[in-house]
Design a protein around this motif. Sequence first.
Motif, short mmCIF file in Angstrom:
data_model
loop_
_atom_site.label_atom_id
_atom_site.label_comp_id
_atom_site.label_asym_id
_atom_site.label_seq_id
_atom_site.Cartn_x
_atom_site.Cartn_y
_atom_site.Cartn_z
N GLY A 1 15.99 17.77 -1.36
CA GLY A 1 16.92 17.01 -0.54
C GLY A 1 17.40 15.72 -1.17
O GLY A 1 18.15 14.96 -0.55
N VAL A 2 16.99 15.47 -2.42
CA VAL A 2 17.31 14.20 -3.07
C VAL A 2 18.08 14.40 -4.37
O VAL A 2 19.20 13.92 -4.52
CB VAL A 2 16.02 13.39 -3.35
CG1 VAL A 2 16.36 12.11 -4.09
CG2 VAL A 2 15.30 13.07 -2.04
N THR A 3 17.49 15.12 -5.32
CA THR A 3 18.10 15.21 -6.64
C THR A 3 19.41 15.99 -6.59
O THR A 3 19.51 17.02 -5.94
CB THR A 3 17.14 15.86 -7.65
OG1 THR A 3 17.83 16.03 -8.90
CG2 THR A 3 16.69 17.23 -7.17
N PRO A 4 20.45 15.50 -7.30
CA PRO A 4 21.72 16.22 -7.33
C PRO A 4 21.77 17.29 -8.41
O PRO A 4 22.80 17.94 -8.58
CB PRO A 4 22.73 15.10 -7.63
CG PRO A 4 21.96 14.11 -8.45
CD PRO A 4 20.55 14.15 -7.92
N ASP A 5 20.68 17.48 -9.16
CA ASP A 5 20.64 18.49 -10.22
C ASP A 5 20.64 19.87 -9.59
O ASP A 5 19.70 20.24 -8.88
CB ASP A 5 19.40 18.29 -11.08
CG ASP A 5 19.30 19.30 -12.22
OD1 ASP A 5 20.25 20.10 -12.40
OD2 ASP A 5 18.27 19.29 -12.93
N LEU A 6 21.69 20.66 -9.85
CA LEU A 6 21.79 21.98 -9.24
C LEU A 6 20.63 22.89 -9.62
O LEU A 6 20.31 23.83 -8.89
CB LEU A 6 23.13 22.63 -9.61
CG LEU A 6 24.33 22.40 -8.69
CD1 LEU A 6 24.15 23.10 -7.37
CD2 LEU A 6 24.61 20.93 -8.47
N TYR A 7 19.99 22.63 -10.76
CA TYR A 7 18.86 23.45 -11.17
C TYR A 7 17.63 23.22 -10.29
O TYR A 7 16.63 23.94 -10.42
CB TYR A 7 18.50 23.18 -12.63
CG TYR A 7 19.35 23.94 -13.64
CD1 TYR A 7 20.71 24.13 -13.44
CD2 TYR A 7 18.78 24.46 -14.79
CE1 TYR A 7 21.48 24.82 -14.36
CE2 TYR A 7 19.55 25.15 -15.72
CZ TYR A 7 20.90 25.32 -15.49
OH TYR A 7 21.65 26.00 -16.41
N GLN A 8 17.71 22.25 -9.40
CA GLN A 8 16.62 21.99 -8.46
C GLN A 8 16.93 22.51 -7.06
O GLN A 8 16.13 22.33 -6.15
CB GLN A 8 16.33 20.49 -8.39
CG GLN A 8 15.93 19.87 -9.72
CD GLN A 8 14.72 20.55 -10.34
OE1 GLN A 8 13.72 20.79 -9.66
NE2 GLN A 8 14.80 20.87 -11.62
N LEU A 9 18.08 23.16 -6.91
CA LEU A 9 18.42 23.77 -5.62
C LEU A 9 17.74 25.12 -5.49
O LEU A 9 17.23 25.68 -6.46
CB LEU A 9 19.93 23.90 -5.50
CG LEU A 9 20.73 22.72 -4.94
CD1 LEU A 9 20.46 22.51 -3.47
CD2 LEU A 9 20.49 21.44 -5.72
N ALA A 10 17.74 25.66 -4.29
CA ALA A 10 17.15 26.98 -4.08
C ALA A 10 17.96 28.08 -4.74
O ALA A 10 17.41 29.06 -5.25
CB ALA A 10 17.01 27.26 -2.58
#
Length: 309
Positions: A48-57
């Motif tokens: 819910g914080v980092t904008p790095d798409l590699y950290q999205l589901a």
Amino acid sequence: MTETHHPIVWLHHAGQHLGLVPTLGGSVAAWQADQPEGPVDLWRPWDGVTPDLYQLASFPMVPWSNRISGGGFTHDGRFHPMQNNRAGEPYPIHGDGWLQPWALTQPADDTLVMTLHSQVFQGNPHDYEAVQTFRLVDGGLDQHVQVRHLGAQPLPYGIGVHPWFPRTPATRISAPVQGVWLCGGDPMPVAHTTQFPPGWNLNEGVSAHGTLIDNGYTGWGGSARIEWPERGLQLTATMPDFERDGAAAQHYCLIYRPPQGPAFCFEPITQPIDAFHLPGQPGLRVLAQGEAFALNVQWRWGALPAGAR
């Protein structure tokens, strides 16, 4: 860490919870299933914080998936240059849809839709409309990604989805495949083989842990299974349009298994890595103005059979 203020839009239906982040690349923040012990993550959740798409589901890959070498590609005698689009990555990667905000609508209680109109983003040649549809059903999620070409000149397209799966110590992934592209010093394919390196044969099932795999598989049979024995849970993927879309000859998948970290990837894709520069441009679909094609995945979760635990 840079904070982000991209809101999550939640869909709650059929004992599941799906969170989408339309303003952050049309991505998925979380997909969870209700269990007696509480909600269980089927895809690795976003913090819910980092904008790095590699950290999205999960995020969409349009109008092509994975990497393109050579600074661009040639189609119908014309070279189309493309810029690198991720820090530290030497090639353009995963298209440009994941780098733009999408618009969200909810046409039904069980469905969310995200739409993007991309017009030569960052100088890329593609002018297209993409639509992602997510429908929660009993025991799973139906995921649909469609791309429609809007430009005057035909261009080749590809689609992929990039979900991240949590990995417990005993997590395994299996899928019917015929071959794999091997890489050289970087993830670009250099040779195709039907002789799988040790621990890479998805037909037999492979551990979600081990040395790096960042490779595309060919002749994918259109189904896959992820097993979490510690959870007593499994997740399957099925391509409902498998036969109509050319069966194994036109289906590909990719495994990204990093040596460390809490997650790995199984990616349904319509074309292999760097298909723009492979003989015959395998899997790419040349679309004329107004033409469209789609990728459909049916994800289903349930109890792992007792004998597999």
